[in-house]
Design a protein around this motif. Structure first.
Motif, short mmCIF file in Angstrom:
data_model
loop_
_atom_site.label_atom_id
_atom_site.label_comp_id
_atom_site.label_asym_id
_atom_site.label_seq_id
_atom_site.Cartn_x
_atom_site.Cartn_y
_atom_site.Cartn_z
N ALA A 71 -59.18 -13.37 57.49
CA ALA A 71 -58.59 -12.74 58.68
C ALA A 71 -59.20 -13.34 59.95
CB ALA A 71 -58.78 -11.23 58.65
N ALA A 72 -60.51 -13.48 59.98
CA ALA A 72 -61.18 -14.04 61.16
C ALA A 72 -60.73 -15.46 61.43
CB ALA A 72 -62.70 -13.99 60.98
N SER A 73 -60.61 -16.28 60.39
CA SER A 73 -60.19 -17.67 60.60
C SER A 73 -58.73 -17.74 61.01
CB SER A 73 -60.44 -18.53 59.36
OG SER A 73 -59.56 -18.21 58.32
N GLU A 74 -57.91 -16.87 60.46
CA GLU A 74 -56.47 -16.88 60.78
C GLU A 74 -56.24 -16.61 62.27
OE1 GLU A 74 -52.46 -17.39 60.21
OE2 GLU A 74 -54.04 -17.83 58.77
N ILE A 75 -57.03 -15.74 62.86
CA ILE A 75 -56.84 -15.42 64.28
C ILE A 75 -57.84 -16.14 65.19
CG2 ILE A 75 -55.76 -13.21 63.78
CD1 ILE A 75 -58.42 -11.86 64.63
N GLY A 76 -58.70 -16.94 64.61
CA GLY A 76 -59.67 -17.69 65.41
C GLY A 76 -60.75 -16.82 66.03
N SER A 77 -61.16 -15.76 65.34
CA SER A 77 -62.20 -14.88 65.87
C SER A 77 -63.57 -15.44 65.51
CB SER A 77 -62.04 -13.46 65.31
OG SER A 77 -63.09 -12.63 65.81
N ALA A 78 -64.11 -16.25 66.41
CA ALA A 78 -65.42 -16.86 66.18
C ALA A 78 -66.51 -15.80 66.03
CB ALA A 78 -65.76 -17.83 67.31
N TYR A 79 -66.42 -14.73 66.80
CA TYR A 79 -67.43 -13.67 66.72
C TYR A 79 -67.44 -13.07 65.31
CZ TYR A 79 -70.23 -9.53 67.70
OH TYR A 79 -71.21 -8.57 67.68
N GLU A 80 -66.28 -12.67 64.82
CA GLU A 80 -66.23 -12.03 63.51
C GLU A 80 -66.62 -13.01 62.41
OE1 GLU A 80 -66.29 -8.64 61.61
OE2 GLU A 80 -65.85 -8.81 63.74
#
Length: 181
Positions: A71-80
């Motif tokens: 999920a984090a990689s799919e939306i580009g959430s570097a923090y998560e």
């Protein structure tokens, strides 16, 4: 710089003070919860929801981290992503597998986990098909499939909150990168 101030435990009413502290790193206040802490009731509800996903999804620790990292990689959430790379490693994921998730290269994973990655990406995109759903049910059952869908959607929501509030990595942290190898 975050769009809201990071609250401290002292800024919060006593019953909310522990909610800005990491459950995995006792005593460590984390920016995501400190930012959300500007609305104490939302912080409480979000922590309860994420806690239910963490503890009751039916996913193994490894599967849970595959869902969260996907999920984090799919939306580009570097923090998560940054927060969960170490957790995923502790749950048994190898650096090569973690990097493969970021690249959406499922070849490094067994069939069950490939299906979980595909399903998670589809949940995040809002494009789950009957075939994807049935593939995950075949491997983990209906109850855990519901847990996987909820975990994917929950961490999508958390990632969007992180983005909306422009939450920074904790002071002194340097992004682990999308490929930890």
């Amino acid at each position: 710089m975050a769009r809201v101030p990071y609250v401290t435990q002292d800024d919060l009413d006593p019953e909310y003070q522990e909610l800005v502290v990491s459950s995995l790193q006792p005593g460590k206040t984390v920016n995501v919860y400190s930012a959300i802490g500007n609305n104490q009731e939302v912080l409480r509800g979000l922590r309860e929801f994420l806690g239910a996903l963490w503890n009751h999804s039916g996913l193994t620790d490894r599967q849970r981290e595959i869902v969260i990292l996907t999920a984090a990689s799919e939306i580009g959430s570097a923090y998560e992503w940054h927060q969960h790379v170490t957790i995923a490693t502790d749950a048994g994921l190898e650096p090569a597998e973690i990097g493969a998730i970021a690249r959406d290269d499922r070849r490094a994973l067994p069939d069950e986990e490939r299906a979980l990655v595909a399903y998670t990406r589809a949940v995040v995109r809002g494009r789950v098909t009957d075939a994807l759903h049935e593939a995950v049910v075949e491997y983990v059952g209906e109850e855990t499939t519901v847990g996987a869908a909820a975990t994917a959607a929950g961490y999508l929501a958390l990632g969007r909150i992180i983005d909306a509030l422009d939450v920074d990595l904790e002071a002194g942290d340097e992004f682990v990168g999308w490929d930890p190898e």
